[in-house]
Each structure stands twice: as C-alpha cells, then as structure tokens.
Motif scaffolding. Structure first.
Motif, PDB file in Angstrom:
ATOM      1  N   VAL A   1     -64.361  86.942  27.790  1.00 17.96           N
ATOM      2  CA  VAL A   1     -63.591  85.707  27.580  1.00 17.96           C
ATOM      3  C   VAL A   1     -64.376  84.523  28.160  1.00 17.96           C
ATOM      4  CG1 VAL A   1     -61.485  84.439  28.207  1.00 17.96           C
ATOM      5  CG2 VAL A   1     -61.336  86.853  27.563  1.00 17.96           C
ATOM      6  N   HIS A   2     -64.910  84.721  29.366  1.00 16.60           N
ATOM      7  CA  HIS A   2     -65.694  83.681  30.040  1.00 16.60           C
ATOM      8  C   HIS A   2     -66.913  83.284  29.199  1.00 16.60           C
ATOM      9  CE1 HIS A   2     -67.603  81.884  33.746  1.00 16.60           C
ATOM     10  NE2 HIS A   2     -68.690  82.156  33.052  1.00 16.60           N
ATOM     11  N   GLU A   3     -67.655  84.281  28.740  1.00 19.22           N
ATOM     12  CA  GLU A   3     -68.890  83.976  27.999  1.00 19.22           C
ATOM     13  C   GLU A   3     -68.591  83.335  26.647  1.00 19.22           C
ATOM     14  OE1 GLU A   3     -71.561  83.915  29.472  1.00 19.22           O
ATOM     15  OE2 GLU A   3     -71.095  85.154  31.212  1.00 19.22           O
ATOM     16  N   ILE A   4     -67.532  83.799  25.987  1.00 17.71           N
ATOM     17  CA  ILE A   4     -67.176  83.174  24.705  1.00 17.71           C
ATOM     18  C   ILE A   4     -66.770  81.717  24.953  1.00 17.71           C
ATOM     19  CG2 ILE A   4     -65.557  83.246  22.751  1.00 17.71           C
ATOM     20  CD1 ILE A   4     -65.552  86.354  23.157  1.00 17.71           C
ATOM     21  N   GLY A   5     -66.169  81.451  26.124  1.00 19.47           N
ATOM     22  CA  GLY A   5     -65.858  80.066  26.496  1.00 19.47           C
ATOM     23  C   GLY A   5     -67.111  79.202  26.514  1.00 19.47           C
ATOM     24  N   HIS A   6     -68.209  79.736  27.077  1.00 13.03           N
ATOM     25  CA  HIS A   6     -69.484  79.000  27.047  1.00 13.03           C
ATOM     26  C   HIS A   6     -69.956  78.808  25.601  1.00 13.03           C
ATOM     27  CE1 HIS A   6     -70.119  78.768  31.283  1.00 13.03           C
ATOM     28  NE2 HIS A   6     -70.300  80.057  31.473  1.00 13.03           N
ATOM     29  N   ALA A   7     -69.837  79.885  24.807  1.00 18.22           N
ATOM     30  CA  ALA A   7     -70.309  79.810  23.415  1.00 18.22           C
ATOM     31  C   ALA A   7     -69.535  78.755  22.629  1.00 18.22           C
ATOM     32  CB  ALA A   7     -70.173  81.179  22.745  1.00 18.22           C
TER      33      ALA A   7
ATOM     34  N   ASP B   1     -72.115  74.616  35.210  1.00 14.86           N
ATOM     35  CA  ASP B   1     -71.471  74.871  33.930  1.00 14.86           C
ATOM     36  C   ASP B   1     -70.122  75.544  34.108  1.00 14.86           C
ATOM     37  OD1 ASP B   1     -73.160  73.725  32.156  1.00 14.86           O
ATOM     38  OD2 ASP B   1     -74.455  75.472  31.995  1.00 14.86           O
ATOM     39  N   HIS B   2     -69.533  75.377  35.282  1.00 15.56           N
ATOM     40  CA  HIS B   2     -68.265  76.041  35.572  1.00 15.56           C
ATOM     41  C   HIS B   2     -67.374  75.092  36.358  1.00 15.56           C
ATOM     42  CE1 HIS B   2     -71.285  79.354  35.330  1.00 15.56           C
ATOM     43  NE2 HIS B   2     -70.371  79.833  34.522  1.00 15.56           N
ATOM     44  N   TRP B   3     -66.079  75.428  36.408  1.00 18.31           N
ATOM     45  CA  TRP B   3     -65.196  74.710  37.329  1.00 18.31           C
ATOM     46  C   TRP B   3     -65.553  75.112  38.752  1.00 18.31           C
ATOM     47  CZ3 TRP B   3     -63.471  71.041  34.643  1.00 18.31           C
ATOM     48  CH2 TRP B   3     -62.843  71.192  33.419  1.00 18.31           C
TER      49      TRP B   3
HETATM   50 ZN    ZN Z   1     -70.558  81.250  33.136  1.00 16.53          ZN
END
Ligand code: ZN
Length: 433
Positions: A120-126, A199-201
C-alpha cells in the motif's frame, strides 16, 4: 497481497479516464528505455515494451511494472520500492516501477499484513506521493514551505486540505502545514532555501500513517488516512472518496499545538503533560524486589492494545544537539531507539503483550483482576499496566471499565478510579472515541 493493496487505493481515489490509449513517454525515461533508476544504476529497472511507447494500451489509466528479486541481491535494507517514470500533461504519474524483495519468510502468514501495508505504501509513491519530484516539477510556496520547529528545519506541505486535516488532527488551528520527514533524504535547495525534503510524512507526528517512512509490525487498517487522501485531493490528479478513509489516527489526536511545536521531552528530561500518553522517559533499572517483572510494566502502546516498555537507550555517540533531551537527566548519548522519531522515546509494545491474546496471560499478567483474550480488552495503567474489560465511547466520550466484576465509569482523561486493591487511570476519550 497485491489485490488488497490495490483495492485500498482504488476504493479511495478516482481518476479522470485517459482518452484513447495510454502511452509511456520515452523522453521521461531516465535512460530512454527503462522504467526505474536506469539499467546502469545497478538498481531494479525494467525495460519498457516498445509497444507501450508507440501504440500504448487501451482502457488504462496507469501502468505499474512489477519486478521481484531474492532479498540477497536487493541493496539496502528494504522490502519493496517504487517510483514513477512517466507522467501525463498535468504531471500525474501514468507509469511506475514496483519492486519487491522476496526472502524465504516473505510468504509466512505472520508477515502477510506487514507485506500488504508495505505494498500500500509503495503504491502510494507510485501514484504520486513523492514530495521531492512534485516540488521539483512545480516549485511553489503554495505547495511546500520551510519552517524551524523543535530546533530543526523542516519542510511542510501547505496545500489547503492538508493544512485543515493537520489542524483538526492535533486540535491546533495555528498549524501551517503537514511536516515531511526530515531525518532522511539529501539536502536540497528549493527556491533558494536549504533544507531536507523527505518523501514521507514526518514519523514523529504521523507515525501510524501508511505514508510515514517505516511500516511497523502493528495492526494497520488498509484504509488510507484523511491526511494522505488530502495530499492526493490537493494534487488535482484525483477525486477522493472520503467515505473509505481511515478514522483519525490516535497518535497525537487532540494533543494540541505544543505536541507539534515543542520537543517531546523538556529540558529537564521530563515528559510534558500533553505528551504523556505518547512519549516516555523511564529507564528500566534493576527489578524492584518483591514485584514480578509483569508488575513492573508501566506503559501501554499508543493504540492501547498492548502493554509496552519505554524505548529509551544509550548510543555510542552523542545524539544530534536538537535531539539531546536527556543532557541534564542521563547524558547527551541517551535517547529513544527510533531515530526517525527524532530520537523521542515511545512506548514500544511487548511481542507477547497483546491484551486481546489469550497467550499473553501467562507472560504479562500482573494482577488477578486482569482479563485477557477478548476483543474488548485494553491496558489501563497506574504504576502497573493492567489488561481490563471495557466498553468504550458510550454516550459520547464516556467509557466503562470492569474491575472485579464491577463496572466503573471513565468520564474524562486521567480520571483516577479506585477499586479494591487497584487504582487505574482513564484513557483520554479524544484518542479512543
Ligand atoms: Zn516510502
């Protein structure tokens, strides 16, 4: 594992459909042929099929190229990584690489939830959660600004929905934005100002958000937070469906401006009042004679599911000066074990400290009034953490807790209840209701 991860996003974001075929823009590929950091980078990068560049794909709004490798050839300590490689005319990502490192334990059922949340996290970056790329494409004070807070310089996302969600989360209408993680990434100068943009909160403020830097082994919901959805809404790339959003995180909820603006520990090494449910300062010394080790557990995890210890320890070197909270109390090399938490000590749950697990009883039971193994069991604390039955949030903020077959009413935070031989402290209804 990919299906629930994709569903988490597709149930919350809508995109204006691409008209005609979706093509990958070859001019945006770093080496002109692969999606990823490039074939010569030594990092995962996948060759884009020529047909995706020339003809494109019908009825498609985004292409995700999936690659996997055995963990021993993944460089660095990560489980998965993602980045996008092609965007449309509005800078919305339309093609991305998702790389998963697979080790022999990857398919263990006990890691399934962590793996799903990592995806879920990585798809958020994508999908575009990439502050660095976003601000480089469109440097603007309307999107990102810097400020000094807690002795460090931080970057904040300052778009309207993000600002409002942050203000509501901490119950502080003076906040100016949502901080990005400052403990990672390389220094970057944007519009003449120095600073570090992650690249994160920021983990110190948003530790339970799926877009914080670390996916913990905790009970996550696959629902996306309103904060992260606000980022995507403000991007203009997506319409956001808030009906599937996660409930507001209990971490820092309603804790006030000082939770954000002040250090987690004050200059005397004490935990300020508003920070008490989240941060701690007790070094566990030798066991006190006459008490069992379970009776000397004082803390609960922030989500009130487990008994916990304070994650404080000694480093070999001095901590960065902004994070030397214990100069006065213990020394400049003492701090929390989580560096991305700004070295703030937090309550770290015991592996076998889960109140709702029947197996916990034999390990962490400290008092005969405790109950384990039911869903509605929470740790309450007052010197010793206790797992007790409860009914939360009945008639608004009021909760009830059961001690020795007798129900007691918790009407407000930190209310103290005396029942026979035990004394318990009520949790803050703003965090649990
Ligand atoms: Zn990340």
């Amino acid at each position: 594992m990919l299906s629930p991860a994709l569903l988490a996003w597709s149930s919350s974001l809508r995109v204006n459909p691409v008209e005609g075929n979706l093509t990958v823009d070859v001019h945006q590929l770093l080496d002109g042929q692969t999606c990823g950091p490039g074939i010569d980078s030594g990092l995962p990068s996948i060759r884009v099929p020529l047909q995706h560049i020339t003809d494109g794909i019908l009825d498609t709004d985004m292409i995700v190229y999936l690659t996997t490798s055995a963990i021993n050839i993944c460089t660095g300590n990560y489980l998965a990584a993602a980045s996008y490689c092609s965007t449309d005319q509005y800078d919305r990502p339309t093609a991305a690489l998702l790389h998963i490192c697979i080790d022999e334990t990857f398919f263990d059922i006990k890691h399934r939830q962590r793996n799903i949340m990592t995806l879920v996290h990585e798809i958020g970056h994508a999908l575009g959660f990439n502050a660095l790329k976003a601000t480089l494409a469109l440097p603007s004070e309307e999107i990102l600004r810097f400020r000094n807070v807690r002795g460090v310089r931080v970057a904040e996302i300052v778009t309207p929905s993000v600002v409002q969600v942050v203000r509501n989360q901490f119950d502080c209408q003076l906040l100016t934005g949502a901080e990005l993680e400052s403990g990672e990434g390389s220094p970057l100068s944007v519009t003449g100002e120095g600073g570090c943009i992650g690249d994160h909160w920021e983990r110190r403020l948003f530790s339970s958000d799926v877009m914080n830097p670390i996916v913990d082994e905790i009970e996550y919901s696959t629902r996306i937070s309103t904060l992260t959805l606000a980022y995507f809404a403000d991007s203009g790339w997506y319409q956001v469906d808030l009906s599937n959003a996660n409930v507001a995180s209990g971490w820092g909820r309603g804790a006030g401006c000082n939770f954000v603006n002040d250090t987690c520990i004050n200059e005397f090494g004490d935990v300020p009042l508003q920070n008490a449910p989240f941060f701690c300062n007790d070094i566990v010394n030798d066991l006190i004679p006459g008490l069992t080790s379970a009776q000397q557990i004082h803390g609960c995890t922030p989500d009130l599911s487990r008994k916990a210890r304070c994650s404080i320890g000694q480093y070999d070197l001095d901590l960065p000066s902004a994070y030397q909270y214990f100069n006065y109390a213990y020394g400049s090399h003492v701090g929390g074990s989580d560096t991305l938490m700004d070295f703030c000590p937090v309550y770290d749950g015991y592996d076998n400290g889960l109140c709702s697990s029947p197996e916990s009883e034999s390990v962490i039971k400290a008092n005969d009034v405790e109950r384990f193994g039911l869903r509605n069991i929470l740790p309450f604390y007052r010197d010793t953490a206790l797992c007790l039955s409860h009914r939360l949030c009945i008639r608004g903020p009021q909760s009830r807790v059961k001690v020795d077959e007798e129900w007691h009413i918790c009407a407000e935070a930190d209310q103290i209840i005396y029942s026979g031989s035990v004394t318990i402290t009520c949790p803050d209804p703003r965090r649990i209701c």
